[in-house]
Write an enzyme that holds these catalytic residues in place. Structure first.
Site, PDB file in Angstrom:
ATOM      1  N   ARG A 173       0.824  -1.210   0.000  1.00 34.39           N
ATOM      2  CA  ARG A 173       0.000   0.000   0.000  1.00 34.39           C
ATOM      3  C   ARG A 173       0.856   1.258   0.000  1.00 34.39           C
ATOM      4  O   ARG A 173       0.528   2.265   0.641  1.00 34.39           O
ATOM      5  CB  ARG A 173      -0.966   0.023   1.194  1.00 34.39           C
ATOM      6  CG  ARG A 173      -1.934  -1.131   1.240  1.00 34.39           C
ATOM      7  CD  ARG A 173      -2.861  -1.168   0.023  1.00 34.39           C
ATOM      8  NE  ARG A 173      -3.641  -2.397   0.044  1.00 34.39           N
ATOM      9  CZ  ARG A 173      -3.255  -3.540  -0.515  1.00 34.39           C
ATOM     10  NH1 ARG A 173      -2.105  -3.611  -1.160  1.00 34.39           N
ATOM     11  NH2 ARG A 173      -4.018  -4.600  -0.460  1.00 34.39           N
ATOM     12  N   SER A 252     -11.184  -0.081   3.177  1.00 33.40           N
ATOM     13  CA  SER A 252     -10.388  -0.344   4.373  1.00 33.40           C
ATOM     14  C   SER A 252      -9.787   0.970   4.885  1.00 33.40           C
ATOM     15  O   SER A 252      -9.005   1.604   4.182  1.00 33.40           O
ATOM     16  CB  SER A 252      -9.263  -1.336   4.064  1.00 33.40           C
ATOM     17  OG  SER A 252      -9.810  -2.565   3.629  1.00 33.40           O
ATOM     18  N   GLU A 356      -5.314   4.409   6.033  1.00 29.32           N
ATOM     19  CA  GLU A 356      -4.985   4.221   4.618  1.00 29.32           C
ATOM     20  C   GLU A 356      -5.391   5.417   3.770  1.00 29.32           C
ATOM     21  O   GLU A 356      -4.633   5.835   2.890  1.00 29.32           O
ATOM     22  CB  GLU A 356      -5.655   2.940   4.092  1.00 29.32           C
ATOM     23  CG  GLU A 356      -5.284   2.591   2.683  1.00 29.32           C
ATOM     24  CD  GLU A 356      -5.727   1.197   2.278  1.00 29.32           C
ATOM     25  OE1 GLU A 356      -5.972   0.975   1.083  1.00 29.32           O
ATOM     26  OE2 GLU A 356      -5.825   0.313   3.153  1.00 29.32           O
TER      27      GLU A 356
END
Length: 364
Positions: A173, A252, A356
């Site tokens: 990520r 998420s 995130e």
């Protein structure tokens, strides 16, 4: 008297609005207005708008699909640039996407073309240009495994550059683009896909394989792989639906923590103390003596179950990893919930969760 200055029409994008709402441009549907909102539909317009902002010293916010943004209630006192470029070019197994292409639509088109490599990334909201920034991944696939080049405007040099995969510094990520958020504006992304005779890439994710009744590593028909992933995502509220508040989210909200050996040992001790010796936390190798564990598991075991919350921002009723706007939340409502979860997980397990989504004008 000096003659009037000529107007550079290349700086005028397709659309310009002032005091423009940004909430409708995000999947959270949260955030205040931008002082100025530009919409660019070509690479040239994107570059011109960025150059104009940089020359004038105006703060710049680049928006794609808005699926990874948390914008403060006060909005953005600068220029917001919405990248709405179009371009889907397929030559053999090579795919080039303009940054503004809708990602989930592009995935569907590659499946229709019989090409494997991104079929398990179906249903992920947002634009193609965001995928290398976040190194988007799900259900055993990551774009870093198929991205060959990223074409971007380099704000430091004032020129367009083409970065090969190895120059993108992809990680979980993460990427060079995320590490240097004020440098690169993604214009185009190029991918190398696979012609496997209508079959998917080998299935790497246990849940996907189980749902399809096959073994990990098996290949399945492309369309079935995509449809299975869409069904799994929808069951978790991860496919956009305007009538389902569980999808008013950024997917998420936290990344899965990656712990070094010492931190992982301490975490196991805390988990055993809290849950008992017969409970084993999820653990996945993360390279160099590190272990990745599950943020969703941590959140749930810390007491933040599905549907947690009493206000306008709550945990999804379908997935503990998604924080949601139930319809009339503010960004501060969302942040209060996020901070409560972070503090609770840290207190329970000694692990600090990291958000995130990108925050604009606010922070946890």
């Amino acid at each position: 008297m000096a003659p009037p200055r000529a107007v550079d029409r290349t700086l005028v994008p397709v659309q310009e609005l002032h005091d423009a709402p940004l909430a409708p441009l995000t999947t959270f549907r949260l955030g205040g207005p931008a002082a100025r909102l530009l919409t660019a539909t070509t690479d040239a317009e994107v570059i011109a708008a960025v150059r104009e902002a940089d020359r004038s010293g105006t703060p710049l916010l680049v928006i794609g699909g808005g699926s990874n943004l948390v914008i403060g209630d006060k909005g953005f006192d600068g220029t917001a640039l919405r990248v709405a470029t179009k371009g889907f070019a397929l030559s053999g197994t090579t795919l080039e996407l303009a940054a503004g292409e809708v990602w989930t639509d592009a995935v569907a088109r590659t499946v229709e073309a019989g090409l494997a490599g991104i079929e398990c990334l179906a249903g992920i909201p947002g634009s193609a240009g965001a995928t290398p920034i976040q190194n988007v991944g799900a259900y055993g696939q990551e774009v870093s495994s198929v991205v060959t080049e990223v074409v971007a405007y380099d704000r430091h040099t004032g020129e367009s550059v083409t970065l090969p995969n190895e120059a993108c510094a992809f990680a979980y990520r993460h990427s060079r683009f995320k590490a240097e958020p004020d440098r690169f504006v993604v214009l185009r992304v190029r991918f190398a896909l696979e012609d496997a005779g209508g079959l998917s890439a080998p299935l790497r994710y246990p849940e996907t394989a189980r749902a399809m009744g096959v073994e990990q590593g098996d290949r399945v028909p492309l369309a079935e792989a995509r449809e299975t992933v869409l069904r799994l995502r929808a069951g978790k509220g991860m496919v956009l639906d305007p009538d389902d508040h569980d999808t008013w989210s950024a997917g998420s909200f936290f990344t899965n923590p990656i712990l070094d050996g010492e931190a992982y040992t301490a975490f196991l001790a805390r988990a055993e103390e809290r849950l008992g010796a017969d409970v084993t936390p999820p653990a996945f190798p993360a390279g160099e003596g590190r272990v990745k564990t599950s943020a969703a598991w941590l959140i749930d075991k810390a007491g933040f179950t599905k549907g947690y919350g009493t206000g306008s921002a709550r945990i999804s009723t379908k997935h503990t990893l998604a924080l949601t706007n139930r319809g009339d939340a503010t960004t501060e409502d969302l942040l209060m919930l996020a901070r409560e979860v972070v503090d609770g997980v840290r207190e329970a397990f000694g692990v600090t969760l990291v958000n995130e989504p990108v925050t604009v004008g606010v922070s946890l």
